[in-house]
Design a protein around this motif. Structure first.
Motif, short mmCIF file in Angstrom:
data_model
loop_
_atom_site.label_atom_id
_atom_site.label_comp_id
_atom_site.label_asym_id
_atom_site.label_seq_id
_atom_site.Cartn_x
_atom_site.Cartn_y
_atom_site.Cartn_z
N THR A 63 0.85 -1.18 0.00
CA THR A 63 0.00 0.00 0.00
C THR A 63 0.89 1.23 0.00
N THR A 64 0.41 2.29 -0.59
CA THR A 64 1.16 3.54 -0.59
C THR A 64 1.10 4.15 0.82
N PRO A 65 1.99 5.08 1.13
CA PRO A 65 1.91 5.75 2.44
C PRO A 65 0.56 6.42 2.69
N ASP A 66 -0.02 7.05 1.66
CA ASP A 66 -1.34 7.66 1.82
C ASP A 66 -2.41 6.61 2.09
N ALA A 67 -2.30 5.47 1.44
CA ALA A 67 -3.25 4.38 1.68
C ALA A 67 -3.11 3.85 3.09
N GLU A 68 -1.89 3.75 3.56
CA GLU A 68 -1.64 3.30 4.93
C GLU A 68 -2.32 4.24 5.93
N ARG A 69 -2.20 5.55 5.69
CA ARG A 69 -2.87 6.53 6.56
C ARG A 69 -4.39 6.37 6.48
N GLY A 70 -4.90 6.09 5.29
CA GLY A 70 -6.33 5.87 5.12
C GLY A 70 -6.81 4.65 5.89
N PHE A 71 -6.03 3.58 5.84
CA PHE A 71 -6.39 2.38 6.61
C PHE A 71 -6.35 2.66 8.11
N THR A 72 -5.40 3.46 8.55
CA THR A 72 -5.32 3.81 9.97
C THR A 72 -6.58 4.55 10.40
N GLN A 73 -7.02 5.52 9.59
CA GLN A 73 -8.25 6.25 9.89
C GLN A 73 -9.46 5.32 9.90
N LEU A 74 -9.49 4.38 8.96
CA LEU A 74 -10.59 3.43 8.91
C LEU A 74 -10.62 2.55 10.16
N PHE A 75 -9.47 2.06 10.58
CA PHE A 75 -9.40 1.23 11.80
C PHE A 75 -9.94 2.01 12.99
N ARG A 76 -9.56 3.28 13.09
CA ARG A 76 -10.06 4.11 14.20
C ARG A 76 -11.57 4.25 14.12
N ALA A 77 -12.09 4.48 12.92
CA ALA A 77 -13.53 4.68 12.73
C ALA A 77 -14.32 3.41 13.03
N LEU A 78 -13.71 2.25 12.83
CA LEU A 78 -14.43 0.99 13.02
C LEU A 78 -14.45 0.52 14.47
N GLN A 79 -13.62 1.11 15.31
CA GLN A 79 -13.63 0.71 16.72
C GLN A 79 -14.99 1.06 17.31
N GLY A 80 -15.59 0.12 17.99
CA GLY A 80 -16.89 0.34 18.59
C GLY A 80 -18.06 0.03 17.67
N THR A 81 -17.81 -0.67 16.56
CA THR A 81 -18.90 -1.01 15.63
C THR A 81 -19.39 -2.44 15.82
N ASN A 82 -18.99 -3.07 16.90
CA ASN A 82 -19.40 -4.44 17.23
C ASN A 82 -18.75 -5.49 16.33
N CYS A 83 -17.53 -5.19 15.85
CA CYS A 83 -16.75 -6.18 15.12
C CYS A 83 -16.15 -7.12 16.17
N ILE A 84 -16.60 -8.36 16.16
CA ILE A 84 -16.24 -9.34 17.18
C ILE A 84 -14.90 -10.02 16.87
N ALA A 85 -14.60 -10.20 15.59
CA ALA A 85 -13.39 -10.94 15.23
C ALA A 85 -12.83 -10.44 13.91
N THR A 86 -11.51 -10.55 13.80
CA THR A 86 -10.84 -10.24 12.54
C THR A 86 -9.87 -11.36 12.21
N ALA A 87 -9.66 -11.55 10.93
CA ALA A 87 -8.70 -12.55 10.46
C ALA A 87 -7.99 -11.98 9.24
#
Length: 138
Positions: A63-87
């Protein structure tokens, strides 16, 4: 649902309460943004019920550095959405290290080394078991 450019592609597949992000090639910020917008729409459809996420990234190169930052923002936004498990499934140490950075920067509680799998069937079995445990606890 699929998004692509000349360098890579992202696909979102929903199987019941499981969302699978399938990544290939090189991912830039635009692809991450398209993925994030549509992932949030999928999650809204769960109406607060438990769900699981699988990153099927065996064909992801980087992933590009900008994409990495986008994924970081997405991970933050998804916290608390009742995601029980990740793989996660990676075939590249570059991608694994990028994901470790993303998780650390997002201050996510995910322990990636505990949820790495070699194939999609094993990843599905793992998240389904976690979802079953969550249902039993309710």
């Amino acid at each position: 649902m699929e998004f692509k450019n000349h360098y890579g592609s992202v696909r979102i597949i929903t199987e019941g309460p499981i969302v699978i992000g399938q990544f290939s090639g090189n991912i830039n910020a635009r692809l991450v943004n398209d993925f994030a917008i549509n992932l949030k729409k999928h999650i809204t459809a769960f109406a607060g019920k438990p769900w699981a996420y699988i990153s099927h990234s065996t064909h992801l190169l980087a992933t590009t550095p900008d994409a990495e930052r986008g994924f970081t923002q997405l991970f933050r936004a998804l916290q608390g959405t009742n995601c029980i498990a990740t793989a996660y499934m990676f075939s590249s140490s570059i991608v694994l290290n990028q994901m470790k950075r993303i998780i650390a920067q997002a201050q996510s509680p995910i322990q990636i080394m505990d949820c790495l799998f070699d194939d999609l069937d094993s990843a599905k079995a793992y998240v389904l078991k976690q979802l079953e445990f969550a249902e039993m606890a309710c």
